[in-house]
Design a protein around this motif. Structure first.
Motif, PDB file in Angstrom:
ATOM      1  N   ALA A 107      -0.822  -9.918   2.153  1.00 31.70           N
ATOM      2  CA  ALA A 107      -0.932 -10.528   0.825  1.00 31.70           C
ATOM      3  C   ALA A 107       0.393 -10.502   0.084  1.00 31.70           C
ATOM      4  O   ALA A 107       0.583 -11.234  -0.890  1.00 31.70           O
ATOM      5  CB  ALA A 107      -2.009  -9.803   0.011  1.00 31.70           C
ATOM      6  N   GLN A 108       1.309  -9.682   0.489  1.00 28.71           N
ATOM      7  CA  GLN A 108       2.600  -9.587  -0.171  1.00 28.71           C
ATOM      8  C   GLN A 108       3.617 -10.589   0.394  1.00 28.71           C
ATOM      9  O   GLN A 108       4.818 -10.453   0.176  1.00 28.71           O
ATOM     10  CB  GLN A 108       3.157  -8.173  -0.027  1.00 28.71           C
ATOM     11  N   ALA A 109       3.174 -11.586   1.150  1.00 26.29           N
ATOM     12  CA  ALA A 109       4.090 -12.519   1.806  1.00 26.29           C
ATOM     13  C   ALA A 109       4.973 -13.250   0.815  1.00 26.29           C
ATOM     14  O   ALA A 109       6.169 -13.446   1.041  1.00 26.29           O
ATOM     15  CB  ALA A 109       3.292 -13.522   2.651  1.00 26.29           C
ATOM     16  N   GLN A 110       4.401 -13.684  -0.338  1.00 22.92           N
ATOM     17  CA  GLN A 110       5.188 -14.425  -1.327  1.00 22.92           C
ATOM     18  C   GLN A 110       6.323 -13.565  -1.872  1.00 22.92           C
ATOM     19  O   GLN A 110       7.482 -14.009  -1.968  1.00 22.92           O
ATOM     20  CB  GLN A 110       4.272 -14.886  -2.473  1.00 22.92           C
ATOM     21  N   HIS A 111       6.002 -12.330  -2.230  1.00 22.99           N
ATOM     22  CA  HIS A 111       7.032 -11.428  -2.787  1.00 22.99           C
ATOM     23  C   HIS A 111       8.125 -11.138  -1.745  1.00 22.99           C
ATOM     24  O   HIS A 111       9.325 -11.183  -2.055  1.00 22.99           O
ATOM     25  CB  HIS A 111       6.383 -10.121  -3.232  1.00 22.99           C
ATOM     26  N   THR A 112       7.726 -10.890  -0.508  1.00 26.47           N
ATOM     27  CA  THR A 112       8.709 -10.589   0.542  1.00 26.47           C
ATOM     28  C   THR A 112       9.574 -11.804   0.860  1.00 26.47           C
ATOM     29  O   THR A 112      10.780 -11.681   1.080  1.00 26.47           O
ATOM     30  CB  THR A 112       7.994 -10.112   1.812  1.00 26.47           C
ATOM     31  N   GLY A 135       3.497 -12.936  16.977  1.00 30.98           N
ATOM     32  CA  GLY A 135       4.633 -13.855  16.999  1.00 30.98           C
ATOM     33  C   GLY A 135       4.552 -14.942  15.950  1.00 30.98           C
ATOM     34  O   GLY A 135       5.343 -15.893  15.996  1.00 30.98           O
ATOM     35  N   VAL A 136       3.656 -14.840  14.990  1.00 31.16           N
ATOM     36  CA  VAL A 136       3.509 -15.837  13.930  1.00 31.16           C
ATOM     37  C   VAL A 136       4.310 -15.385  12.718  1.00 31.16           C
ATOM     38  O   VAL A 136       4.228 -14.228  12.284  1.00 31.16           O
ATOM     39  CB  VAL A 136       2.031 -16.038  13.557  1.00 31.16           C
ATOM     40  N   ALA A 137       5.111 -16.299  12.160  1.00 35.60           N
ATOM     41  CA  ALA A 137       5.928 -15.967  10.995  1.00 35.60           C
ATOM     42  C   ALA A 137       5.030 -15.805   9.776  1.00 35.60           C
ATOM     43  O   ALA A 137       4.245 -16.696   9.444  1.00 35.60           O
ATOM     44  CB  ALA A 137       6.965 -17.060  10.749  1.00 35.60           C
ATOM     45  N   VAL A 138       5.157 -14.666   9.078  1.00 36.31           N
ATOM     46  CA  VAL A 138       4.335 -14.384   7.894  1.00 36.31           C
ATOM     47  C   VAL A 138       5.164 -14.421   6.620  1.00 36.31           C
ATOM     48  O   VAL A 138       4.604 -14.460   5.519  1.00 36.31           O
ATOM     49  CB  VAL A 138       3.635 -13.016   8.031  1.00 36.31           C
ATOM     50  N   ALA A 139       6.484 -14.393   6.740  1.00 33.04           N
ATOM     51  CA  ALA A 139       7.368 -14.497   5.571  1.00 33.04           C
ATOM     52  C   ALA A 139       8.701 -15.054   6.045  1.00 33.04           C
ATOM     53  O   ALA A 139       9.146 -14.778   7.154  1.00 33.04           O
ATOM     54  CB  ALA A 139       7.565 -13.152   4.890  1.00 33.04           C
ATOM     55  N   SER A 140       9.351 -15.854   5.166  1.00 30.40           N
ATOM     56  CA  SER A 140      10.603 -16.484   5.567  1.00 30.40           C
ATOM     57  C   SER A 140      11.446 -16.752   4.339  1.00 30.40           C
ATOM     58  O   SER A 140      10.930 -17.028   3.251  1.00 30.40           O
ATOM     59  CB  SER A 140      10.326 -17.785   6.319  1.00 30.40           C
TER      60      SER A 140
END
Length: 549
Positions: A107-112, A135-140
């Motif tokens: 759930a913290q993906a946006q902040h990261t 192997g799926v990108a969760v934050a970028s």
């Protein structure tokens, strides 16, 4: 009365008339005879010009070759430094609390992602992202762009596979979403219970990689032999003649480069003036020097190209000199007509002497190199070691600086030869010396003393520092694996280490103490380092009871 053949009488008569002609018309005779020395002088002058052309061209090519060799080494060093710097960032991010919390709580993906975007602006990589264990990108760092990596599966990428296997991941590839080529680096992220949570990855784009060339004319190929960086854009994604990419499955090539076919580089070899020159098929009148420098850590190869304009100008100048050779040869032939034989003899002797001197110099140089270097490993031999050690001892005493000597011996070398053959033994010697040489300073000297025994002189090194250093070498060799004819061979070594002290009156004393320490290392079980002690000054020479290698 004795019989005289008629042909002999005719020859005598002709010689008499020729002599009379020379006496009565010397200028006409000189003019007529001038053509023989003219032809010879002209030919010799032309030969001299060609010889000068070849020797001067070789000298100019050697200078240019040395210059581009330096450029290749400098570029390869810059590439290695960039690799090391970029390798450190994913590893540092893997220990970041923000990354761990993201993988534990998606759930913290946006902040990261916002934090990664800010970090990408302030660091060398242009893209940073985090992948889960699947192997799926969760934050970028590009989460807010149409080419965002979030949600994209990268489980097939080598850098992900290497990182998830707890190795330092690195790979050149074309971005799946961004379509931008670059170098990818990755590191495994561990949770509080030391279980893998995912992978953090960074990318250095090809535009940033282009700066590594730093104005050098050439290109860089990856481990598959494909051009990934080039000063000439037309060379991008071409391949070397024997590139591994030619034998790689199309699916892997498409996943990595987004293409499966690579045209070969437009270069064909030419051998001229003792050098391997190259010519581009689209530029047939241009000769090139080509130097390669491979970085063993990255697997990439730096290729530097250079034209030869100085040689071309030399060739044009000497072509004009060939035309001047005609009138100059006529004048010289007129002057040399009366002393033709003497001059030709002198020139012949001088030419032979010059060739003999060159051959002698080459032979002397070869003998000197053979006398001071081991033919198998390429490192200095015992003779060089015996000359260097006394000089280092004298320098150490003069400036009151520490000096250490290590005697190293490969363990169970005879058993290795008996099991795998002498070719494997030779490969083990070359493998060991190459590994040790890579870690040495310029002032250190590694020499092969005979068989599997080596001597290592460590100037400006205390006993504590030397012990730590040789232990690192021993452990590094112990952990390395030698692959020979499909078999993996384990190599270890025992080391005896001694530091120069006031009781060492000569080099033999220091060598003997280090050798006795080596003997103790062998007795204690091999694959270890033993230090010389004070009793070694009076101990007997263990050479006669040294255990089998």
């Amino acid at each position: 009365m004795a019989y005289t053949p008629s042909w002999f009488n005719r020859a005598v008569s002709a010689a008499h008339r020729f002599s009379q002609w020379l006496t009565e018309a010397p200028r006409l005779a000189a003019f007529c005879l001038m053509w023989l020395p003219f032809v010879l002088v002209f030919a010799l002058a032309r030969q001299g010009i060609n010889y000068y052309h070849d020797s001067e061209a070789k000298r100019l090519i050697q200078i240019e070759h040395a210059a581009i060799q330096h450029d290749a080494e400098t570029t390869a060093l810059g590439l290695a430094r960039t690799y090391h710097l970029l390798n450190d960032l994913p590893e540092a991010l893997a220990y970041s609390q923000d990354v761990r919390e993201l993988l534990l709580n998606p759930a913290q993906a946006q902040h990261t992602s916002q934090w990664l975007k800010l970090l990408a602006k302030r660091s060398e990589p242009d893209l940073i992202w985090v992948l889960n264990r699947q192997g799926v990108a969760v934050a970028s760092s590009n989460y807010d762009k149409p080419t965002s990596l979030v949600g994209t599966d990268y489980s097939d990428r080598n850098y992900f596979k290497e990182a998830i296997a707890n190795e330092q991941g690195r790979q050149f590839a074309v971005g799946r979403r961004t379509n931008t080529p670059g170098l990818y680096f990755s590191s495994l992220v561990f949770g509080p219970d030391q279980q893998p949570l995912g992978v953090v990855a960074t990318r250095l784009s090809s535009q940033q990689l282009q700066r590594l060339m730093n104005g050098v004319n050439g290109f860089i190929t990856d481990e598959l032999g494909v051009v990934i960086i080039a000063s000439d854009p037309s060379l991008m994604y071409l391949s070397l003649p024997n590139a591994s990419a030619n034998n790689t499955p199309d699916s892997q090539l498409l996943g990595r480069y987004k293409r499966s076919r690579f045209n070969p580089l437009p270069f064909r070899p030419l051998h001229a003036m003792g050098f391997d020159l190259w010519q581009r098929s689209d530029r047939p009148g241009e000769l090139l020097l080509w130097v390669q420098q491979t970085d063993p850590y990255t697997g990439m190869t730096v290729h530097v190209l250079s034209t030869t304009p100085t040689v071309e100008r030399l060739h044009e100048g000497l072509e004009r000199l060939h035309w001047w050779n005609i009138p100059l040869s006529l004048l010289l032939a007129w002057a040399l007509a009366t002393s033709l034989v003497y001059r030709l003899k002198t020139l012949h002797q001088a030419e032979n002497l010059k060739i003999s001197n060159q051959a002698l110099e080459r032979l002397n140089q070869e003998l000197l190199d053979q006398a001071s270097r081991d033919y198998l490993t390429g490192i200095p031999n015992r003779r060089r070691f015996s000359l260097t050690l006394p000089r280092e001892i004298e320098r150490s005493r003069r400036y009151s600086r520490p000096l250490c000597l290590a005697i190293m011996d490969l363990d169970h070398f005879k058993q290795l030869n008996d099991t795998y053959g002498h070719a494997a033994g030779d490969a083990a010697l070359r493998h060991s010396t190459a590994l040790i040489n890579d870690a040495l300073r310029q002032s250190d000297l590694l020499a092969r003393l005979g068989g599997e025994e080596f001597g290592l002189i460590l100037p400006e090194t205390s006993l504590t520092g030397a012990e730590q250093f040789v232990e690192r070498l021993r452990i590094k060799l112990d952990h390395s694996k030698l692959s020979f004819e499909g078999k993996t061979i384990h190599i270890s070594m025992s080391i005896g280490l001694a530091q120069l002290d006031e009781r060492d009156q000569h080099a033999d004393s220091l060598f003997s103490r280090a050798d006795q320490a080596l003997y103790r290392a062998k007795q204690q079980g091999r694959n270890r380092t033993a230090l010389a002690n004070t009793q070694d000054h009076n101990a007997e020479n263990p050479a006669q009871k040294k255990p089998a290698p």
